[in-house]
Design a protein around this motif. Structure first.
Motif, PDB file in Angstrom:
ATOM      1  N   ASP A  49       0.850  -1.191   0.000  1.00 58.04           N
ATOM      2  CA  ASP A  49       0.000   0.000   0.000  1.00 58.04           C
ATOM      3  C   ASP A  49       0.895   1.253   0.000  1.00 58.04           C
ATOM      4  N   ALA A  50       0.275   2.425   0.014  1.00 60.12           N
ATOM      5  CA  ALA A  50       1.071   3.657   0.002  1.00 60.12           C
ATOM      6  C   ALA A  50       0.512   4.677   0.988  1.00 60.12           C
ATOM      7  N   VAL A  51       1.452   5.348   1.679  1.00 58.41           N
ATOM      8  CA  VAL A  51       1.105   6.434   2.594  1.00 58.41           C
ATOM      9  C   VAL A  51       1.630   7.730   1.985  1.00 58.41           C
ATOM     10  N   PHE A  52       0.811   8.775   1.998  1.00 60.78           N
ATOM     11  CA  PHE A  52       1.199  10.092   1.497  1.00 60.78           C
ATOM     12  C   PHE A  52       1.163  11.053   2.679  1.00 60.78           C
ATOM     13  N   ALA A  53       2.341  11.579   3.045  1.00 58.01           N
ATOM     14  CA  ALA A  53       2.449  12.334   4.290  1.00 58.01           C
ATOM     15  C   ALA A  53       3.028  13.723   4.043  1.00 58.01           C
ATOM     16  N   ASP A  54       2.433  14.735   4.658  1.00 57.32           N
ATOM     17  CA  ASP A  54       3.000  16.092   4.594  1.00 57.32           C
ATOM     18  C   ASP A  54       4.404  16.060   5.202  1.00 57.32           C
ATOM     19  N   ARG A  55       5.318  16.777   4.551  1.00 58.22           N
ATOM     20  CA  ARG A  55       6.713  16.772   4.993  1.00 58.22           C
ATOM     21  C   ARG A  55       6.895  17.297   6.420  1.00 58.22           C
ATOM     22  N   LEU A  56       5.979  18.128   6.892  1.00 53.96           N
ATOM     23  CA  LEU A  56       6.138  18.699   8.233  1.00 53.96           C
ATOM     24  C   LEU A  56       5.279  17.990   9.287  1.00 53.96           C
TER      25      LEU A  56
ATOM     26  N   GLY B  18       4.452   6.190  12.785  1.00 59.88           N
ATOM     27  CA  GLY B  18       3.296   5.360  12.446  1.00 59.88           C
ATOM     28  C   GLY B  18       3.362   4.917  10.993  1.00 59.88           C
ATOM     29  N   ALA B  19       3.770   5.835  10.110  1.00 59.93           N
ATOM     30  CA  ALA B  19       3.877   5.510   8.685  1.00 59.93           C
ATOM     31  C   ALA B  19       4.951   4.446   8.466  1.00 59.93           C
ATOM     32  N   LEU B  20       6.076   4.547   9.178  1.00 62.40           N
ATOM     33  CA  LEU B  20       7.144   3.546   9.021  1.00 62.40           C
ATOM     34  C   LEU B  20       6.663   2.170   9.472  1.00 62.40           C
ATOM     35  N   LEU B  21       5.855   2.145  10.523  1.00 60.32           N
ATOM     36  CA  LEU B  21       5.368   0.868  11.045  1.00 60.32           C
ATOM     37  C   LEU B  21       4.409   0.156  10.083  1.00 60.32           C
ATOM     38  N   THR B  22       3.848   0.883   9.128  1.00 55.94           N
ATOM     39  CA  THR B  22       2.900   0.242   8.201  1.00 55.94           C
ATOM     40  C   THR B  22       3.603  -0.713   7.237  1.00 55.94           C
ATOM     41  N   ARG B  23       4.897  -0.504   6.988  1.00 54.98           N
ATOM     42  CA  ARG B  23       5.650  -1.213   5.942  1.00 54.98           C
ATOM     43  C   ARG B  23       5.151  -0.880   4.528  1.00 54.98           C
ATOM     44  N   ALA B  24       4.287   0.106   4.414  1.00 54.83           N
ATOM     45  CA  ALA B  24       3.850   0.560   3.090  1.00 54.83           C
ATOM     46  C   ALA B  24       4.915   1.492   2.508  1.00 54.83           C
ATOM     47  N   ASP B  25       4.789   1.845   1.220  1.00 56.57           N
ATOM     48  CA  ASP B  25       5.686   2.849   0.640  1.00 56.57           C
ATOM     49  C   ASP B  25       5.257   4.201   1.171  1.00 56.57           C
TER      50      ASP B  25
END
Ligand code: PLP
Length: 386
Positions: free
Chosen positions: A123-130, A138-145
């Motif tokens: 899957d993919a996570v799209f995160a604001d840089r700030l 939390g995003a790293l724990l998903t193992r998604a891109d």
């Protein structure tokens, strides 16, 4: 060997002036605090509504402890879940306009639990840089891109979403950015989430209690509602206590209860804390006078600061950063304020981008107009001297 390396790493922090230290307060949270035997006027806390030491909340916590004891005794899914937790979750859900809510021990844990429960490998996570560190983790724990888009840049985000062929997509953002004080374009983010069939997770740590009608938060302020919007609010900032909650569609919340590891594998927060929080939500809801005094202080600070070299970031929230730029100069200014009896934290990289070291001023409704004038005059004076 390992210890030698660690000691060298610590020494390296010292050489680069990056070792952090704690100040121990000897008084409750408030504008006037006692530290190292000195009285200081503080502009550091996230206690925006002045509830952290509120007497009604103190009594509610006391009352809760008398009724429920101190500890919950187990995790929520075993025997550590109490009727007062249910009452709090129901109150919070109604308050922010969602079907259901789930109460977590801290905001960090909520963010570290929500994201991996919703998306995973492929899957993919799209995160604001700030975004806040807890969302990054939390995003790293998903193992998604994980794709980080430039701060509040909807055009760049749209491009990234359009070129992604991930199975499931999740957009995640702070609502009020914790080091800048600006507000995310939530309506635009939700429109993109709808167009590209993505989840939208909104972290309202600094908006809940402060923004929106009766302090219902940034999503209520923007009048947005969607099953794909997952709202996270924290309860240790404006709410003045501790913990966090996630609110949304009932089935989404049920799934988080089943799958969020930071909810399942931890001891339930003390029920007395939930009882204090029920009172806190009442105070937030009835807190228009607190919020309008706070709004007045924000406007006052902006009009009294007369800075030329240093930049006051455009922010309508109680987070009012003054960007100085250079690390050493920022630390020196914070030091000079401290010597003058004013406590304002200096924020340096990596918490903020290189070259944008700043003073992070936070205002609370407990401040007086006189407090704000004192701070503005001190800063105006220091800038001319520098
Ligand atoms: C403070 C904060 C958190 C963490 O909440 P805690 O309850 O303090 O763990 C999460 N997100 C943002 C944006 C925050 O500012």
């Amino acid at each position: 060997m390992l210890l030698d390396q660690l000691q060298a790493d610590l020494a390296d922090l010292d050489t680069r002036a990056l070792r952090r230290t704690r100040r121990s307060l000897d008084s409750p949270c408030g504008p006037h605090v006692r530290v190292d035997g000195r009285e200081l006027l503080a502009f550091c806390s996230n206690d925006y509504l002045g509830l952290a030491a509120d007497q009604e909340l103190v009594l509610a916590l006391q009352d809760g402890a008398l009724r429920w004891g101190v500890g919950s005794g187990a995790s929520h899914l075993v025997s550590g879940h109490y009727a007062v937790h249910d009452a709090l979750e129901a109150r919070l859900a109604t308050f922010v306009g969602c079907e259901r809510a789930l109460y977590f021990s801290t905001g960090y844990m909520a963010n570290a639990g929500i994201l991996p429960a919703l998306v995973g490998r492929g899957d993919a996570v799209f995160a604001d840089r700030l975004n806040h560190a807890s969302l990054i983790d939390g995003a790293l724990l998903t193992r998604a891109d994980v794709h980080r888009y430039p701060h509040v840049d909807l055009v760049a985000l749209e491009r990234m979403l359009a070129s992604s062929d991930a199975r499931r997509k999740l957009i995640v953002t702070d609502s009020v950015f914790s080091m800048d004080g600006d507000v995310a374009p939530l309506a635009g983010l939700l429109a993109l989430a709808e167009r590209f069939d993505a989840w939208l997770v909104v972290d309202d740590a600094h908006g809940f209690g402060v923004l929106g009608p009766q302090g219902r938060g940034t999503v209520a302020e923007a009048a947005l509602a969607s099953w794909r919007l997952i709202y996270m609010g924290t309860l240790g900032k404006a709410a003045g206590v501790a913990g966090a909650f996630v609110a949304g569609h009932a089935d989404v919340i049920e799934w988080l209860l089943q799958r969020a590891r930071t909810y399942i594998f931890t001891t339930g927060a003390p029920p007395a804390v939930a009882q204090a929080l029920l009172k806190s939500v009442d105070l937030i809801e009835a807190g228009d006078a607190r919020r309008s005094h706070l709004a007045g202080l924000i406007a006052q600070l902006q009009s009294e600061l007369r800075l030329r070299r240093w930049q006051v970031l455009p922010s309508r929230t109680p987070i009012q950063p003054v960007v100085i730029g250079d690390n050493a100069e920022t630390v020196a200014v914070a030091r000079a304020l401290w010597d003058d009896g004013l406590w304002v934290p200096a924020i340096r990289p990596p918490t903020v981008p290189a070259g944008s070291a700043r003073l992070r001023i936070t205002l609370s409704t407990s401040h007086t107009q006189h407090d704000v004038t004192r701070l503005a005059h001190a800063l105006n004076e220091l800038e001319t001297r520098a």
